[in-house]
Design a protein around this motif. Structure first.
Motif, mmCIF file in Angstrom:
data_model
loop_
_atom_site.group_PDB
_atom_site.id
_atom_site.type_symbol
_atom_site.label_atom_id
_atom_site.label_comp_id
_atom_site.label_asym_id
_atom_site.label_seq_id
_atom_site.Cartn_x
_atom_site.Cartn_y
_atom_site.Cartn_z
ATOM 1 N N GLN A 162 0.846 -1.194 0.000
ATOM 2 C CA GLN A 162 0.000 0.000 0.000
ATOM 3 C C GLN A 162 0.883 1.247 0.000
ATOM 4 N N ALA A 163 0.640 2.163 -0.944
ATOM 5 C CA ALA A 163 1.383 3.433 -0.931
ATOM 6 C C ALA A 163 0.980 4.201 0.330
ATOM 7 N N GLU A 164 1.909 4.989 0.852
ATOM 8 C CA GLU A 164 1.629 5.728 2.096
ATOM 9 C C GLU A 164 0.411 6.627 1.971
ATOM 10 N N ASP A 165 0.223 7.194 0.783
ATOM 11 C CA ASP A 165 -0.898 8.126 0.591
ATOM 12 C C ASP A 165 -2.099 7.470 -0.097
ATOM 13 N N ALA A 166 -2.166 6.128 -0.045
ATOM 14 C CA ALA A 166 -3.315 5.445 -0.656
ATOM 15 C C ALA A 166 -4.432 5.252 0.369
ATOM 16 N N VAL A 167 -5.663 5.264 -0.120
ATOM 17 C CA VAL A 167 -6.821 4.966 0.725
ATOM 18 C C VAL A 167 -6.995 3.448 0.743
ATOM 19 N N LEU A 168 -7.090 2.872 1.943
ATOM 20 C CA LEU A 168 -7.277 1.421 2.070
ATOM 21 C C LEU A 168 -8.765 1.081 2.023
ATOM 22 N N LEU A 169 -9.135 0.187 1.103
ATOM 23 C CA LEU A 169 -10.536 -0.257 1.023
ATOM 24 C C LEU A 169 -10.561 -1.776 1.095
ATOM 25 N N ASP A 170 -11.239 -2.320 2.086
ATOM 26 C CA ASP A 170 -11.404 -3.772 2.184
ATOM 27 C C ASP A 170 -12.814 -4.091 1.695
ATOM 28 N N SER A 171 -12.879 -4.798 0.549
ATOM 29 C CA SER A 171 -14.186 -5.012 -0.082
ATOM 30 C C SER A 171 -14.885 -6.281 0.410
ATOM 31 N N SER A 172 -14.302 -6.971 1.416
ATOM 32 C CA SER A 172 -14.862 -8.267 1.850
ATOM 33 C C SER A 172 -16.353 -8.175 2.147
ATOM 34 N N ASP A 173 -16.758 -7.106 2.850
ATOM 35 C CA ASP A 173 -18.168 -6.981 3.234
ATOM 36 C C ASP A 173 -18.859 -5.814 2.546
ATOM 37 N N MET A 174 -18.357 -5.453 1.361
ATOM 38 C CA MET A 174 -18.979 -4.349 0.620
ATOM 39 C C MET A 174 -19.550 -4.874 -0.690
ATOM 40 N N THR A 175 -20.627 -4.264 -1.164
ATOM 41 C CA THR A 175 -21.115 -4.622 -2.496
ATOM 42 C C THR A 175 -20.250 -3.895 -3.521
ATOM 43 N N VAL A 176 -20.347 -4.369 -4.774
ATOM 44 C CA VAL A 176 -19.585 -3.729 -5.854
ATOM 45 C C VAL A 176 -19.957 -2.240 -5.922
ATOM 46 N N GLN A 177 -21.259 -1.957 -5.843
ATOM 47 C CA GLN A 177 -21.691 -0.561 -5.975
ATOM 48 C C GLN A 177 -21.157 0.305 -4.832
ATOM 49 N N GLU A 178 -21.090 -0.267 -3.636
ATOM 50 C CA GLU A 178 -20.539 0.502 -2.496
ATOM 51 C C GLU A 178 -19.073 0.856 -2.733
ATOM 52 N N VAL A 179 -18.327 -0.101 -3.270
ATOM 53 C CA VAL A 179 -16.903 0.171 -3.533
ATOM 54 C C VAL A 179 -16.773 1.242 -4.622
ATOM 55 N N VAL A 180 -17.569 1.100 -5.688
ATOM 56 C CA VAL A 180 -17.527 2.068 -6.796
ATOM 57 C C VAL A 180 -17.869 3.467 -6.265
ATOM 58 N N ASP A 181 -18.938 3.567 -5.488
ATOM 59 C CA ASP A 181 -19.366 4.876 -4.971
ATOM 60 C C ASP A 181 -18.285 5.491 -4.080
ATOM 61 N N THR A 182 -17.648 4.650 -3.265
ATOM 62 C CA THR A 182 -16.610 5.164 -2.365
ATOM 63 C C THR A 182 -15.447 5.725 -3.187
ATOM 64 N N ILE A 183 -15.012 4.966 -4.191
ATOM 65 C CA ILE A 183 -13.882 5.449 -5.000
ATOM 66 C C ILE A 183 -14.278 6.714 -5.760
ATOM 67 N N CYS A 184 -15.478 6.723 -6.327
ATOM 68 C CA CYS A 184 -15.929 7.910 -7.078
ATOM 69 C C CYS A 184 -15.945 9.149 -6.178
ATOM 70 N N SER A 185 -16.215 8.945 -4.903
ATOM 71 C CA SER A 185 -16.289 10.101 -3.999
ATOM 72 C C SER A 185 -14.917 10.751 -3.793
ATOM 73 N N TYR A 186 -13.860 10.028 -4.090
ATOM 74 C CA TYR A 186 -12.506 10.601 -3.971
ATOM 75 C C TYR A 186 -12.043 11.267 -5.279
ATOM 76 N N CYS A 187 -12.776 10.981 -6.376
ATOM 77 C CA CYS A 187 -12.318 11.428 -7.703
ATOM 78 C C CYS A 187 -13.019 12.711 -8.141
ATOM 79 N N LYS A 188 -12.371 13.419 -9.042
ATOM 80 C CA LYS A 188 -12.972 14.666 -9.529
ATOM 81 C C LYS A 188 -14.092 14.364 -10.534
#
Ligand code: DC
Length: 218
Positions: free
Chosen positions: A192-218
């Motif tokens: 993991q890069a020091e400035d990376a956001v850690l996301l553990d998808s074990s208990d997340m739906t695909v859409q939850e992961v997508v939405d979380t990543i999109c929230s960090y993007c422009k």
């Protein structure tokens, strides 16, 4: 410089599924770097080069040209002019890619191709060393992971859906081995890069992961 999103993580964490959906939502180009390592692996398999023979792999790199094109928005991998995209996703090719990706000549071969794709366009690029090595100045860095059990079960379901015989325990064993190889190699190991956001998808739906990543993007 394009807008760059880096997604790193272990095999089976869902990087490509997620990255494709984020790309669609945000209008980025999806770059699958594992497919490039797999393209080179096909070259080594065709030549009968053994992954343990570092000198032979290094020499074989010289007559391999991997290029990327997009057809209807889908990444295609060409090896010496031949479209090898349909041959990339077998266990044999994946294992060869994992073993040979530890060899410096293999990584050097693909480094500039990956950087050049990110230079001029908005990309979401997935792999093992994108945030740490290929695009250290990426605008967003995600480290996407999931437990070994979750990743093995996803792979098992995928294979069963295709009608292939498989065994959950041996899939989990392969995943552990590949993790160990990818994380402990000397050059550009998965971490993991020091400035990376850690996301553990074990208990997340695909859409939850997508939405979380999109929230960090422009
Ligand atoms: O993501 P994948 O399973 O298609 O990748 C296949 C192998 O390629 C993986 O086991 C390690 C290697 N790889 C790498 O070393 N660096 C990358 N950026 C992408 C893949």
């Amino acid at each position: 410089m394009g807008y760059n999103v880096a997604i790193d993580g272990p095999a089976g964490a869902g990087k490509s599924t997620i990255a494709k959906l984020v790309a669609k939502e945000k209008g980025y180009i999806y770059v699958d770097t594992g497919a490039m390592y797999r393209g080179l692996a096909i070259h080594f398999l065709k030549k009968g080069v053994r992954a343990e023979d570092k000198d032979a792999v290094t020499a074989a790199c010289k007559d391999a040209e991997v290029t990327i094109a997009y057809e209807n928005g889908v990444q295609q991998v060409y090896l010496n002019g031949e479209n090898v995209t349909s041959m990339l996703r077998t266990e044999e090719v994946g294992n060869m890619a994992s073993r040979t990706s530890a060899i410096p000549a293999v990584r050097e071969k693909l480094l500039e191709l990956q950087r050049s794709l990110a230079r001029t366009q908005d990309v979401i690029m997935d792999g093992r060393d994108i945030g740490t090595n290929i695009l250290p100045n990426a605008d967003v860095k995600i480290y996407l992971t999931a437990s070994v059990e979750t990743r093995a079960k996803r792979r098992y379901d995928e294979l069963r859906e295709k009608g292939e015989m498989c065994d959950l325990e041996s899939i989990a064993h392969d995943i552990r081995e590949r993790d160990a190889r990818d994380m402990t190699r000397e050059i550009a190991p998965l971490k993991q890069a020091e400035d990376a956001v850690l996301l553990d998808s074990s208990d997340m739906t695909v859409q939850e992961v997508v939405d979380t990543i999109c929230s960090y993007c422009k």
